[in-house]
Design a protein around this motif. Structure first.
Motif, PDB file in Angstrom:
ATOM      1  N   ASP A  26       5.645  -9.128  -1.098  1.00 36.47           N
ATOM      2  CA  ASP A  26       5.703  -7.679  -0.898  1.00 36.47           C
ATOM      3  C   ASP A  26       6.069  -6.973  -2.204  1.00 36.47           C
ATOM      4  O   ASP A  26       5.498  -5.928  -2.546  1.00 36.47           O
ATOM      5  N   ALA A  27       7.033  -7.534  -2.943  1.00 38.98           N
ATOM      6  CA  ALA A  27       7.428  -6.936  -4.221  1.00 38.98           C
ATOM      7  C   ALA A  27       6.311  -7.044  -5.246  1.00 38.98           C
ATOM      8  O   ALA A  27       6.108  -6.133  -6.062  1.00 38.98           O
ATOM      9  N   VAL A  28       5.572  -8.156  -5.218  1.00 40.73           N
ATOM     10  CA  VAL A  28       4.462  -8.331  -6.160  1.00 40.73           C
ATOM     11  C   VAL A  28       3.340  -7.349  -5.838  1.00 40.73           C
ATOM     12  O   VAL A  28       2.765  -6.718  -6.738  1.00 40.73           O
ATOM     13  N   ARG A  29       3.014  -7.200  -4.565  1.00 39.81           N
ATOM     14  CA  ARG A  29       1.965  -6.244  -4.176  1.00 39.81           C
ATOM     15  C   ARG A  29       2.370  -4.812  -4.524  1.00 39.81           C
ATOM     16  O   ARG A  29       1.526  -3.987  -4.902  1.00 39.81           O
ATOM     17  N   ALA A  30       3.660  -4.505  -4.386  1.00 37.78           N
ATOM     18  CA  ALA A  30       4.119  -3.156  -4.718  1.00 37.78           C
ATOM     19  C   ALA A  30       3.872  -2.839  -6.189  1.00 37.78           C
ATOM     20  O   ALA A  30       3.648  -1.684  -6.557  1.00 37.78           O
ATOM     21  N   ARG A  31       3.898  -3.866  -7.048  1.00 33.12           N
ATOM     22  CA  ARG A  31       3.650  -3.669  -8.478  1.00 33.12           C
ATOM     23  C   ARG A  31       2.167  -3.589  -8.808  1.00 33.12           C
ATOM     24  O   ARG A  31       1.772  -2.900  -9.745  1.00 33.12           O
ATOM     25  N   ASN A  32       1.357  -4.333  -8.069  1.00 37.66           N
ATOM     26  CA  ASN A  32      -0.023  -4.558  -8.491  1.00 37.66           C
ATOM     27  C   ASN A  32      -1.078  -4.027  -7.530  1.00 37.66           C
ATOM     28  O   ASN A  32      -2.267  -4.076  -7.841  1.00 37.66           O
ATOM     29  N   GLY A  33      -0.654  -3.539  -6.368  1.00 34.58           N
ATOM     30  CA  GLY A  33      -1.596  -3.044  -5.383  1.00 34.58           C
ATOM     31  C   GLY A  33      -1.949  -4.098  -4.353  1.00 34.58           C
ATOM     32  O   GLY A  33      -1.789  -5.302  -4.583  1.00 34.58           O
ATOM     33  N   ASP A  34      -2.441  -3.662  -3.203  1.00 36.85           N
ATOM     34  CA  ASP A  34      -2.792  -4.595  -2.137  1.00 36.85           C
ATOM     35  C   ASP A  34      -3.977  -5.477  -2.514  1.00 36.85           C
ATOM     36  O   ASP A  34      -4.085  -6.611  -2.052  1.00 36.85           O
ATOM     37  N   ARG A  35      -4.871  -4.962  -3.360  1.00 39.01           N
ATOM     38  CA  ARG A  35      -6.015  -5.753  -3.793  1.00 39.01           C
ATOM     39  C   ARG A  35      -5.637  -6.517  -5.060  1.00 39.01           C
ATOM     40  O   ARG A  35      -5.144  -5.931  -6.027  1.00 39.01           O
TER      41      ARG A  35
END
Length: 656
Positions: free
Chosen positions: A105-114
């Motif tokens: 979740d923290a990684v997606r928050a940085r880089n986007g869902d895609r």
């Protein structure tokens, strides 16, 4: 373990295997030691550790690969940038780099869902990295950093960052996990400001280090939190859950549970009984937002992180759960009957019948003694660990210093506000019983047991046993002087390291079923101690065991009531327990198992593996509340109402 919740959780894309890996994203346990041969009536053998430390190969420096780079964004935001490979998914990247797939979740928050395109760089926050990559990032940024004498040494300006970026806050954040520890670093290194000078050597105390750096410093096995084979000789981390009898107690074995023939559900309707090819089970339907790990703790009594995860993994597999990150509300999970606590078994199950009979026998005992203002009451206080043995240590908090401070506060309150007499098993030779109003309590390893002669706490597993020898000597002396045995209370204070998902205080009492042997120790160390020579071995009749459990349960319930009245967090499931459960073994801690005092409890005031609990314990106001709640409970137990005192600051207490 991932907090497996029912409802609308995010679904990972890595398939069943990836999801199960997410579920079990915890370190492997140490190898179990070979069990002892048991106790003989003539020469009982010492307790054995279930979890022997693993041998560790010498650490070798690991570096980042060409497609990985550590970068500081802004003033504090440290990230690892990694190049996306062909065929990568978020789940695959998470398995390579993250401490737990929940961190996606923290990684997606940085880089986007895609996921960024192949060849692009993806940013992973430093706190989300697993232990291996935390070490690699620090090695990459600060190649001259490393361990020394059980601490970590950081030299400013010797790496890739500018000295102005290496503030004490950042150093504390990256190496201890909490920027708030900058004050400890400033005090330890006598630094006047937040930004050290270039080439300044910063000592980061070993007790504050994150597990991977503590492991390199020789303090811990990485991630497992157990003593490493090359632990510094001046420092040992104890574990309340590894000191067990050498063999199961006489008569404590139980037959496997069987599926009920006529009872479909338990009395509450929460569990539906049945059987399949793997045997008998109880089916529980998950409620909205409920975590599978909490179901395990609630119905099986497990609290150890690794064991909770192991049981939950088995339940998930048996229940046909393919995606453990998104279990639908109402889904039925199968809990093996052999893992259930006896109170949740079918009414006709032999274990349930035996448990109900035991509870009926124990509940007959109610303490008839009463006292106004605790007149005639003697309290024997013990604080776990000490000296070389700091106890559990997580989130920058080491157990012993904080529970010893609670002991000092209880002692001061009892001596100031009541007529009770206070004895202790332990004393700090430098500080005495001085209460310390600080969030950070430094270690001085100056504690000693008050045996004759005094015993310096240099051998942790000997000191565990000397505590109950000393307690028994106190008890016999008090009774010989005319004290009422039912007005003597023994309390051992601890803070454990359970599964991080649930915090709150727990109280252990001496279960009758787990004290049926003869106990004692021999050898040159024990032979020097007067209290051991007075009575080397102890054993208890059935009536004594039942009475002690009953009287102690009564006091434990008063403690829980007082804790809740003072708004002190209490474990939500069965906070009063008569034994520890681990590795399919059950036992009572030695200080309770071998104590002759009828009224006795061991209080785990906090779960240091839970961040909220560890922060509470570091707060002196919270430690004062615990002390006041304890005194309130004594008043309740001996016939008085719990008095809600105004907040007070106990500053000292008398010696004895």
């Amino acid at each position: 373990m991932s907090p497996v919740r029912s409802g609308n959780g995010a679904r990972f894309r890595g398939g069943p295997l990836a999801c199960l890996l997410a579920f079990l994203a915890l370190p492997a346990p140490p190898q179990a030691a070979v069990a002892g041969a048991g106790l003989s009536p003539q020469a009982p053998k010492p307790a054995r550790r279930l979890d022997a430390p693993q041998e560790r190969s010498p650490a070798t420096p690991e570096r980042l690969a060409a497609d990985e780079r550590a970068t500081l964004r802004g003033e504090r935001d440290l990230v690892l940038e990694v190049r996306v490979r062909a065929g990568d998914t978020y789940a695959a990247i998470g398995q390579r780099y993250l401490i737990d797939l929940r961190e996606l979740d923290a990684v997606r928050a940085r880089n986007g869902d895609r996921l960024p395109s192949e060849g692009s760089f993806l940013a992973i926050p430093y706190p989300s990295l697993n232990d291996r990559f935390k070490i690699r990032v620090i090695r990459d940024l600060f190649p001259e950093d490393g361990p020394r004498e059980g601490n970590w040494i950081h030299r400013t300006g010797a790496g890739r960052l500018q000295p102005s970026q290496e503030t004490l806050w950042n150093v504390a954040l990256w190496l201890t996990g909490r920027g708030e520890n900058f004050g400890v670093l400033a005090d330890r290194n006598a630094l006047p400001g937040l930004v050290p000078a270039k080439d300044q050597e910063i000592v980061v105390p070993g007790e504050l280090l994150l597990p991977p750096f503590a492991a390199l410093a020789g303090l811990l096995t990485a991630s497992a939190g157990t003593p490493g084979s090359s632990a510094a000789p001046a420092d040992v981390q104890g574990d309340d859950f590894t000191e067990v009898p050498g063999e199961p107690e006489t008569g404590s074995g139980t037959a496997p549970s069987i599926a009920p023939s006529g009872q479909a559900t338990d009395a509450t309707g929460q569990l539906a009984y049945g059987s399949d090819d793997s045997g008998a089970f109880a089916k529980y339907r998950l409620k909205r937002g409920e975590a599978l790990y909490s179901v395990v703790m609630r119905f099986t009594g497990r609290v150890d992180s690794q064991e909770v995860n192991d049981v939950a993994f088995a339940i998930a597999g048996r229940s046909g759960i393919e995606d453990v990150t998104d279990i639908p509300t109402g889904y039925g999970v199968k809990i093996p009957l052999d893992d259930l606590l006896p109170e949740y078994l079918p009414a006709t199950d032999p274990r349930r019948v035996a448990w109900e009979k035991s509870q009926a026998n124990v509940s007959r005992y109610i303490n008839p003694a009463s006292s106004r203002n605790l007149e005639g009451v003697t309290v024997i206080l013990d604080a776990g660990h000490g000296g070389r043995d700091r106890g559990a240590s997580h989130n920058g908090v080491s157990e012993h210093e904080y529970v010893y401070d609670i002991l000092c506060r209880i002692k001061a309150l009892l001596e100031r506000d009541t007529a009770a007499r206070v004895l202790t098993t332990i004393k700090d030779r430098r500080e005495g019983y001085r209460v310390r109003d600080s969030n950070r309590l430094p270690r001085n390893q100056a504690e000693m047991l008050l045996t004759d002669p005094p015993f310096p706490l240099s051998e942790p597993y000997v000191s565990v046993n000397l505590r109950w020898y000393l307690t028994n000597s106190y008890y016999r002396r008090l009774v010989g002087e005319g004290s009422d045995p039912l007005k003597i209370v023994f309390t051992s204070l601890h803070a454990d390291a359970r599964h991080p998902g649930l915090g709150g205080a727990m109280v252990y009492v001496p279960g009758e079923q787990y004290r049926r042997s003869r106990y004692g120790y021999s050898g040159p160390v024990y032979a020097r101690i007067r209290e051991v020579r007075e009575k080397p071995y102890v054993s208890f009749t059935r009536a004594q065991r039942e009475r002690s459990e009953g009287l102690s349960r009564q006091f434990a319930r008063a403690l829980v009531r007082s804790f809740r009245a003072r708004e002190i967090p209490v474990h939500p499931y069965d906070p009063v327990r008569e034994r520890i459960i681990r590795k399919r073994r059950s036992w009572v801690p030695a200080v309770l198992r071998c104590s002759e005092v009828p009224v006795q409890v061991l209080i785990e005031v906090s779960n240091l593996n839970n961040l909220d609990d560890s922060r509470l314990l570091s707060d002196p106001a919270y430690r004062q509340k615990v002390a006041e709640a304890y005194v309130d409970a004594l008043g309740l137990y001996y016939g008085g109402a719990a008095q809600r005192r105004a907040p007070s600051r106990a500053t000292s207490s008398r010696g004895h």
